[in-house]
Write a protein that holds these residues in place. Structure first.
Motif, short mmCIF file in Angstrom:
data_model
loop_
_atom_site.label_atom_id
_atom_site.label_comp_id
_atom_site.label_asym_id
_atom_site.label_seq_id
_atom_site.Cartn_x
_atom_site.Cartn_y
_atom_site.Cartn_z
N TYR A 1 -10.02 -20.54 -34.34
CA TYR A 1 -9.73 -19.13 -34.11
C TYR A 1 -8.46 -19.05 -33.28
N LYS A 2 -7.50 -18.21 -33.73
CA LYS A 2 -6.22 -18.11 -33.05
C LYS A 2 -6.05 -16.70 -32.50
N VAL A 3 -5.96 -16.61 -31.18
CA VAL A 3 -5.69 -15.33 -30.53
C VAL A 3 -4.23 -14.95 -30.76
N THR A 4 -3.36 -15.94 -30.64
CA THR A 4 -1.95 -15.77 -30.96
C THR A 4 -1.56 -16.87 -31.95
N ALA A 5 -0.38 -16.76 -32.54
CA ALA A 5 0.02 -17.71 -33.59
C ALA A 5 0.14 -19.13 -33.05
N GLY A 6 0.43 -19.31 -31.78
CA GLY A 6 0.66 -20.65 -31.25
C GLY A 6 -0.47 -21.21 -30.42
N GLN A 7 -1.64 -20.53 -30.39
CA GLN A 7 -2.73 -20.99 -29.54
C GLN A 7 -4.04 -20.89 -30.30
N SER A 8 -4.75 -22.02 -30.43
CA SER A 8 -5.97 -22.06 -31.24
C SER A 8 -7.13 -22.64 -30.43
N ALA A 9 -8.33 -22.32 -30.88
CA ALA A 9 -9.54 -22.86 -30.29
C ALA A 9 -10.47 -23.28 -31.42
N PRO A 10 -11.17 -24.43 -31.28
CA PRO A 10 -12.02 -24.94 -32.36
C PRO A 10 -13.38 -24.25 -32.37
N VAL A 11 -13.40 -22.98 -32.77
CA VAL A 11 -14.64 -22.21 -32.74
C VAL A 11 -14.85 -21.47 -34.06
#
Length: 433
Positions: free
Chosen positions: A65-75
């Motif tokens: 899941y990406k809150v912004t284009a350059g930051q992701s979380a494995p959820v």
């Protein structure tokens, strides 16, 4: 044919010493092969059971899941709805679990280490109880909030014991650091290399650390009734989930933690699902299993060469000793084909009896070793992911070993049997020795 079989059996009974010697060799090789297969199957089963219970399902539906284009979380967000879809689309499903996951810094009063963390519901994951061997504490305590399961190796590095408090630190989805104090509730025995970089805590505590909603998890792990169905299930989900409105990532056969750099470079936001299987998530297990299969095949070949040489030499000696007998049989009218068949039947009967006894002995040894609950050295634990030796004898494999060695024994006897059948009656009857 019945008469030839009876003659073959009587010949074996007449030459008891030779029969017992060669039959014992065949039985010994068969027993070793059964034990070898039991050890190989047991190691593979133990590795797969431990790895797929602690690290991955047979098929995993995870994602980023990406809150912004350059930051992701494995959820995976809204996982209850997705889980219902998966249950409908995967009739091969045996059971499923949802597992939060992350990467944290574990800090004690004396040291700190970076570890992967899995969020679990210990009451729902019955398979987890079968793999984890508790050294200190009670596994049931892991159901309490703000508790932690660590392994013996990690407890030594952190210099902690059950009841001590450690601090977990991790960045949230929005890039801010968060911490939580947890109590060491369980110290488990090492599980090979998996215990070097994993700890476990309640799902609720891990969500709180990462400031996630209740309907968010790390991955949905699907366990199938038959692992051979993995490719079909994976292909079906790749096709069906986009049709149901889910955004999908391209298949990348790597663990989720190796995909961050690629995902962060991609210009999209929101949720994308990622479907992997156990081989993608823990490829080192796949390599170990392949190496184990290769070693088993090599040792089997060596055993068969040994028994082939032994059978060939023994049959040469037997034919030489029975030259005059062969000449007499030929002189009274036995055709060459019948002489050939008689020796082949002897080899067949001897092989069948020897392999049957050997298979029974090998099975008995495997059962005795399992009953003895044998502990293995630390070096072996690193590969089999267990501190106990476990052998698995598949009835089909055991029957295959008996059939294979019996056929090899019979086939190997073709050359000396053929030469015996070609003897001229007059020459054979005048043979001395």
């Amino acid at each position: 044919m019945n008469q030839l079989l009876l003659i073959a059996i009587r010949n074996l009974g007449t030459h008891k010493r030779r029969t017992l010697l060669l039959g014992g060799a065949i039985a010994g090789v068969t027993a070793l092969l059964v034990i070898l297969m039991g050890l190989s199957n047991g190691m593979k089963e133990t590795m797969l059971r431990s790895a797929t219970t602690l690290m991955t399902g047979h098929v995993n539906v995870g994602g980023f899941y990406k809150v912004t284009a350059g930051q992701s979380a494995p959820v995976v967000t809204s996982y209850p709805k997705l889980l219902e879809v998966l249950r409908q689309e995967v009739p091969e499903l045996d059971y499923s679990v949802q597992r939060s996951r992350g990467w944290v810094k574990v800090v004690s009063e004396t040291s700190s280490i970076q570890l992967g963390v899995g969020g679990i519901d210990v009451d729902a994951e019955t398979g987890f109880r079968k793999v984890i061997q508790v050294r200190e504490g009670k596994l049931e305590d892991l159901a309490q909030p703000n508790t932690l399961l660590i392994f013996e190796e990690q407890a030594k590095k952190l210099e902690v014991k059950v009841g001590d408090t450690v601090t977990l630190s991790a960045p949230t989805m929005r890039g801010t650091s968060n911490t939580v104090d947890v109590r060491v509730a369980v110290i488990a025995n090492n599980v090979g290399m998996l215990s070097s970089f994993n700890v476990y805590m309640p799902n609720s505590t891990l969500r709180g650390l990462y400031q996630l909603r209740e309907d968010t998890t790390g991955a949905l792990m699907l366990y199938l009734e038959d692992m051979s169905a993995i490719p079909a299930v994976q292909a079906r989900l790749f096709k069906r989930l986009p049709e149901l409105g889910y955004q999908m990532m391209e298949h990348d056969p790597q663990p989720f933690f190796m995909k961050f750099e690629t995902v962060n470079r991609e210009a999209w936001t929101g949720q994308k699902l990622d479907i992997t299987n156990w081989e993608d998530e823990i490829s080192f297990i796949k390599w170990t299993v392949a190496a184990l299969d290769g070693l088993t095949g090599l040792l089997t070949f060596v055993l068969l060469v040994i028994i082939a040489v032994g059978i060939m030499n023994t049959l040469w000696i037997a034919i030489r000793e029975r030259t005059r007998e062969i000449g007499t049989l030929r002189a009274i009218g036995m055709q060459r084909g019948y002489v050939l068949v008689m020796f082949l039947l002897e080899a067949l009967v001897l092989g069948l009896l020897g392999t049957s006894v050997g298979a029974a002995a090998g099975l008995g040894v495997c059962m005795a070793l399992n009953a003895a609950d044998v502990s293995v050295p630390v070096a072996v634990q690193m590969f089999i992911l267990s501190d106990k030796l476990h052998l698995v004898v598949n009835p089909g494999s055991m029957l295959g070993a008996v059939t294979f060695i019996t056929l090899c024994t019979t086939t190997i006897s073709l050359v000396p049997s053929f030469l015996a059948a070609r003897m001229k009656p007059v020459t054979a009857m005048h043979h001395i020795g």
